[in-house]
Every structure is written in structure tokens, then in C-alpha cells.
Design a protein around this motif. Structure first.
Motif, PDB file in Angstrom:
ATOM      1  N   GLY A 206       0.781  -1.232   0.000  1.00 45.91           N
ATOM      2  CA  GLY A 206       0.000   0.000   0.000  1.00 45.91           C
ATOM      3  C   GLY A 206       0.813   1.282   0.000  1.00 45.91           C
ATOM      4  N   ILE A 207       2.127   1.183   0.037  1.00 50.35           N
ATOM      5  CA  ILE A 207       2.950   2.385   0.181  1.00 50.35           C
ATOM      6  C   ILE A 207       2.794   3.333  -1.013  1.00 50.35           C
ATOM      7  N   GLU A 208       2.785   2.804  -2.216  1.00 51.23           N
ATOM      8  CA  GLU A 208       2.672   3.671  -3.388  1.00 51.23           C
ATOM      9  C   GLU A 208       1.367   4.455  -3.370  1.00 51.23           C
ATOM     10  N   LEU A 209       0.260   3.778  -3.080  1.00 46.16           N
ATOM     11  CA  LEU A 209      -1.030   4.467  -3.041  1.00 46.16           C
ATOM     12  C   LEU A 209      -1.110   5.399  -1.841  1.00 46.16           C
ATOM     13  N   GLN A 212       0.394   8.639  -2.779  1.00 45.59           N
ATOM     14  CA  GLN A 212      -0.488   9.442  -3.620  1.00 45.59           C
ATOM     15  C   GLN A 212      -1.596  10.099  -2.795  1.00 45.59           C
ATOM     16  N   VAL A 213      -2.139   9.376  -1.839  1.00 43.13           N
ATOM     17  CA  VAL A 213      -3.194   9.959  -0.989  1.00 43.13           C
ATOM     18  C   VAL A 213      -2.615  11.079  -0.123  1.00 43.13           C
ATOM     19  N   LEU A 214      -1.417  10.881   0.405  1.00 42.57           N
ATOM     20  CA  LEU A 214      -0.778  11.939   1.185  1.00 42.57           C
ATOM     21  C   LEU A 214      -0.575  13.201   0.346  1.00 42.57           C
ATOM     22  N   HIS A 215      -0.159  13.012  -0.902  1.00 37.73           N
ATOM     23  CA  HIS A 215       0.034  14.167  -1.782  1.00 37.73           C
ATOM     24  C   HIS A 215      -1.312  14.827  -2.097  1.00 37.73           C
ATOM     25  N   TYR A 216      -2.321  14.031  -2.337  1.00 32.35           N
ATOM     26  CA  TYR A 216      -3.681  14.537  -2.571  1.00 32.35           C
ATOM     27  C   TYR A 216      -4.152  15.361  -1.376  1.00 32.35           C
ATOM     28  N   HIS A 217      -3.908  14.866  -0.176  1.00 28.82           N
ATOM     29  CA  HIS A 217      -4.297  15.605   1.024  1.00 28.82           C
ATOM     30  C   HIS A 217      -3.514  16.909   1.150  1.00 28.82           C
ATOM     31  N   ALA A 218      -2.251  16.883   0.767  1.00 32.91           N
ATOM     32  CA  ALA A 218      -1.449  18.106   0.815  1.00 32.91           C
ATOM     33  C   ALA A 218      -2.009  19.160  -0.124  1.00 32.91           C
ATOM     34  N   VAL A 219      -2.486  18.738  -1.286  1.00 35.63           N
ATOM     35  CA  VAL A 219      -3.114  19.677  -2.231  1.00 35.63           C
ATOM     36  C   VAL A 219      -4.399  20.238  -1.627  1.00 35.63           C
ATOM     37  N   LEU A 220      -5.216  19.378  -1.040  1.00 39.29           N
ATOM     38  CA  LEU A 220      -6.457  19.839  -0.407  1.00 39.29           C
ATOM     39  C   LEU A 220      -6.172  20.853   0.697  1.00 39.29           C
ATOM     40  N   ALA A 221      -5.096  20.602   1.451  1.00 36.32           N
ATOM     41  CA  ALA A 221      -4.778  21.466   2.588  1.00 36.32           C
ATOM     42  C   ALA A 221      -4.358  22.869   2.167  1.00 36.32           C
ATOM     43  N   ARG A 222      -3.944  23.031   0.925  1.00 38.49           N
ATOM     44  CA  ARG A 222      -3.543  24.366   0.463  1.00 38.49           C
ATOM     45  C   ARG A 222      -4.733  25.295   0.305  1.00 38.49           C
ATOM     46  N   ALA A 238       1.092   9.356 -12.772  1.00 46.68           N
ATOM     47  CA  ALA A 238       1.603   8.552 -11.661  1.00 46.68           C
ATOM     48  C   ALA A 238       0.486   8.120 -10.725  1.00 46.68           C
ATOM     49  N   ALA A 239      -0.423   9.047 -10.408  1.00 40.24           N
ATOM     50  CA  ALA A 239      -1.519   8.729  -9.492  1.00 40.24           C
ATOM     51  C   ALA A 239      -2.473   7.718 -10.114  1.00 40.24           C
ATOM     52  N   ALA A 240      -2.808   7.919 -11.386  1.00 40.49           N
ATOM     53  CA  ALA A 240      -3.719   6.992 -12.068  1.00 40.49           C
ATOM     54  C   ALA A 240      -3.107   5.603 -12.173  1.00 40.49           C
ATOM     55  N   ALA A 241      -1.808   5.535 -12.442  1.00 42.13           N
ATOM     56  CA  ALA A 241      -1.145   4.233 -12.560  1.00 42.13           C
ATOM     57  C   ALA A 241      -1.103   3.511 -11.221  1.00 42.13           C
ATOM     58  N   ALA A 242      -0.826   4.258 -10.153  1.00 42.96           N
ATOM     59  CA  ALA A 242      -0.808   3.647  -8.820  1.00 42.96           C
ATOM     60  C   ALA A 242      -2.184   3.108  -8.459  1.00 42.96           C
ATOM     61  N   LEU A 268      -7.800   1.933  -0.608  1.00 42.03           N
ATOM     62  CA  LEU A 268      -8.193   1.775  -2.010  1.00 42.03           C
ATOM     63  C   LEU A 268      -9.606   2.296  -2.251  1.00 42.03           C
ATOM     64  N   ALA A 269     -10.537   1.957  -1.368  1.00 43.57           N
ATOM     65  CA  ALA A 269     -11.910   2.436  -1.522  1.00 43.57           C
ATOM     66  C   ALA A 269     -11.957   3.961  -1.488  1.00 43.57           C
ATOM     67  N   TYR A 270     -11.209   4.541  -0.573  1.00 42.83           N
ATOM     68  CA  TYR A 270     -11.159   6.002  -0.451  1.00 42.83           C
ATOM     69  C   TYR A 270     -10.609   6.635  -1.731  1.00 42.83           C
ATOM     70  N   ALA A 271      -9.496   6.103  -2.225  1.00 40.00           N
ATOM     71  CA  ALA A 271      -8.864   6.683  -3.416  1.00 40.00           C
ATOM     72  C   ALA A 271      -9.747   6.528  -4.651  1.00 40.00           C
ATOM     73  N   LEU A 272     -10.396   5.392  -4.786  1.00 42.82           N
ATOM     74  CA  LEU A 272     -11.298   5.191  -5.927  1.00 42.82           C
ATOM     75  C   LEU A 272     -12.454   6.186  -5.896  1.00 42.82           C
ATOM     76  N   MET A 273     -12.982   6.452  -4.710  1.00 47.34           N
ATOM     77  CA  MET A 273     -14.068   7.430  -4.605  1.00 47.34           C
ATOM     78  C   MET A 273     -13.555   8.840  -4.865  1.00 47.34           C
ATOM     79  N   ALA A 274     -12.358   9.144  -4.382  1.00 51.24           N
ATOM     80  CA  ALA A 274     -11.776  10.466  -4.640  1.00 51.24           C
ATOM     81  C   ALA A 274     -11.553  10.679  -6.123  1.00 51.24           C
ATOM     82  N   ALA A 275     -11.251   9.587  -6.835  1.00 55.70           N
ATOM     83  CA  ALA A 275     -11.024   9.660  -8.285  1.00 55.70           C
ATOM     84  C   ALA A 275     -12.313   9.509  -9.081  1.00 55.70           C
ATOM     85  N   ASP A 276     -13.421   9.391  -8.383  1.00 57.38           N
ATOM     86  CA  ASP A 276     -14.744   9.232  -9.016  1.00 57.38           C
ATOM     87  C   ASP A 276     -14.830   7.933  -9.830  1.00 57.38           C
ATOM     88  N   ARG A 277     -14.185   6.882  -9.333  1.00 54.20           N
ATOM     89  CA  ARG A 277     -14.247   5.561  -9.967  1.00 54.20           C
ATOM     90  C   ARG A 277     -15.154   4.671  -9.106  1.00 54.20           C
TER      91      ARG A 277
END
Length: 318
Positions: A206-209, A212-222, A238-242, A268-277
Motif C-alpha cells: 500500500g505504500i505507493e497508493l 499518492q493519498v498523502l500528496h492529494y491531502h497536501a493539495v487539499l490542505a492548500r 503517476a496517481a492513475a497508474a498507482a 483503495l476504496a477512499y482513493a477510488l471514490m476520490a477519483a470518481d471511480r
């Protein structure tokens, strides 16, 4: 891990994940401490010791149990009492240090970092094949912001004993983020090096994903415009591939077998929902059977509420 049927079950926070023996212990500890008996500490220590003695050389399971117990006991003196009574017990020393780290994360630092380091080194001397003293020491190093050469020295000790230790990789990933002691480039290098040699179903899969979630959260925090378009993160290469790699295999029955598999499926469930998948998220929610981890759901509010709302949206496909 034991996969659950598609039958809807009560949604609940379960730090033990699908570790039934650990879950029973947590309930028993709660019931025992409520009795107020004079022998409460003895009873609790005996129960903890008994569980940690099970499958004692399953480093993945042992690390998971240590982590959960440390969080559970971080506001108590139970682990300290055990280590004081049994100063030659590696499990007692490691759990005490890990509990100090868990408490220190909420306080912004440790009360006795040098004592924690000493306890880890003593535990490592008592149980030289066990990686958990070094994993606990890595937690100390991260919290105390040790310099990178020192941290990588501890890291190498862990890898020599347990190549794919999930707790260790999660700690190193966080340590290398810009928010702690590293940079975005170091995170990318760390993840790329891991992906090149890691089995797809390793405990640290799960480290790769997670990165990506940590980076996504960093963007949200801005905040501001960046937060408004944060969902675009998941369409980047990179995010889509992960996310593709995780979605392809993780939910298959029997694919993930490590102790933290349920936590990775929450991710995984969280990231898929964040990506609207959402259609891809539906079977992941079914596999989870209502078991919720606080992270990453707590980022947007109450984790159980966020999980339930996401599960309903996935089920409806809207």
C-alpha cells in the motif's frame, strides 16, 4: 485475510482490522480495566503477553498487534508497568516504547526519548532476530527528527530482519515527506525503488497508493483554487497508474494476506471514490464488510460517517 461475504454488516471502526484474537483482547482489556480490581494490571499484562506470544515469529502480525496495542494503551501506564516489572522481556520493552511514540505523536514530542532508545536497544539485544525493536526505534527517530543518516541506519536494521515490514515502510514514507524531514523528490525515489523490487502482494504493497493519498491531502490542505481542482490529481499519470495497479489486484479473494490488508482496502476504496471511480469501489466496499479505519476517512470528518456516505454513493453509482 479472511474475506467477508457481500452481505451488509454494521459499519464500525475496528483498529484490530480482521484480527479476531486482537479484537477479543481489546474488548477484554476494556472490560478488565472497568472492574477496578487491585490485580487489574496483572490481568491485563497476562492477556497481552499471551497474545504477543502467539505466532511470535510472524513479524507482520507482531508489528500490527504492537501498533494497535500501542495506540490503545497510549493514555495508560500499563505498558510502562509491564516493562518495569519485566525489564528483560523484549515484548514488554517494545510495547512500552511504541506506546510512548503513540503518546508523543499527540503531544508533539516524547517525554523520555533517550530512555525509549535504550529500551529498544535492550530489546534488540534480547531478541536479535525480531525487527519490532527497530521498528519502534524508527518511530522514535521519526518523532524526534533524527538526521537522515541515523534514520537510514535504523531502517537497514529492519530490512535485514523483515524485508517488507509494513509499519516500517509507512514510517519511512512519512519521514521522507516535505511535511517532516524530506522532500517530494525523496518520496518519489523511495516509492519508485520499492515498486521496482516489491512483490505485488507484499505487506507494504500500500505504500505507493499511500504516497499518492498523502500528496492529494497536501493539495487539499492548500485551500483555494488548488483544493477545488484537487480531484485532477487522480488523472495525472503517476496517481492513475498507482490506483490502477491497486484496483487490479487487491480486491481479488486471497490476493492480500498481510495483517494490514483491511487498512489497505480502506485506502483503495477512499482513493477510488476520490477519483470518481465508483463502480470499481463497489466491490471493495463489499469485501470490507463495514470495517472502517480512521485514516484516510477522518480527513474529511467523522470516519464512519464518511465511509458510509462513500459506500452509499458507490452502491448507487452516483
Amino acid at each position: 485475510m479472511a474475506f467477508l461475504s457481500g452481505r451488509r454488516r454494521k459499519v464500525r471502526l475496528a483498529p484490530e482490522l480482521d484480527d479476531q484474537d486482537l479484537g477479543k483482547l481489546l474488548k477484554s482489556l476494556l472490560a478488565t480495566t472497568k472492574t477496578g480490581m487491585i490485580a487489574t494490571t496483572d490481568l491485563c499484562v497476562a492477556q497481552i503477553s499471551r497474545l504477543l506470544a502467539q505466532d511470535a515469529d510472524d513479524w507482520d502480525r507482531r508489528s500490527h498487534r504492537m501498533s494497535v496495542l500501542a495506540d490503545y494503551l497510549s493514555a495508560t501506564q500499563l505498558a510502562r508497568a509491564w516493562a518495569t516489572r519485566e525489564p528483560r522481556n523484549a515484548s514488554a520493552l517494545v510495547l512500552h516504547t511504541w506506546t510512548q511514540v503513540a503518546h508523543g505523536r499527540t503531544q508533539g514530542g516524547m517525554e523520555d526519548a533517550s530512555g525509549a532508545v535504550d529500551a529498544c536497544l535492550r530489546a534488540a539485544d534480547i531478541a536479535p532476530e525480531d525487527p519490532t525493536p527497530w521498528v519502534a526505534l524508527l518511530g522514535v527517530a521519526r518523532l524526534e527528527r533524527w538526521e537522515q543518516p541515523q534514520v537510514f541506519g535504523v531502517w537497514n536494521e529492519i530490512l535485514a530482519r523483515d524485508r517488507w515490514n509494513r509499519e516500517a515502510y509507512l514510517n519511512m514514507l512519512s519521514y521522507l515527506t516535505p511535511e517532516e524531514a524530506g522532500s517530494r523528490i525523496q518520496v518519489l525515489d523511495f516509492v519508485d525503488a520499492l515498486r521496482a523490487r516489491m512483490p505485488a502482494n507484499a505487506p507494504c504493497a500500500g505504500i505507493e497508493l499511500t504516497a499518492q493519498v498523502l500528496h492529494y491531502h497536501a493539495v487539499l490542505a492548500r485551500g483555494g483554487f488548488e483544493a477545488l481542482v484537487a480531484r485532477n490529481h487522480w488523472s495525472q499519470t503517476a496517481a492513475a497508474a498507482a490506483l490502477d495497479r491497486a484496483a487490479h489486484g487487491w480486491a481479488q479473494p486471497g490476493f492480500l494476506r498481510h495483517a494490514g490488508a483491511t487498512a489497505d482496502l480502506n485506502l483503495l476504496a477512499y482513493a477510488l471514490m476520490a477519483a470518481d471511480r465508483r463502480h470499481e469501489a463497489r466491490p471493495v466496499f463489499e469485501t470490507l464488510g463495514g470495517i472502517v479505519t480512521a485514516w484516510p476517512w477522518q480527513t474529511a470528518g467523522d470516519p464512519v460517517t464518511e465511509f458510509e456516505q462513500a459506500q452509499r454513493r458507490a452502491g448507487a453509482g452516483v
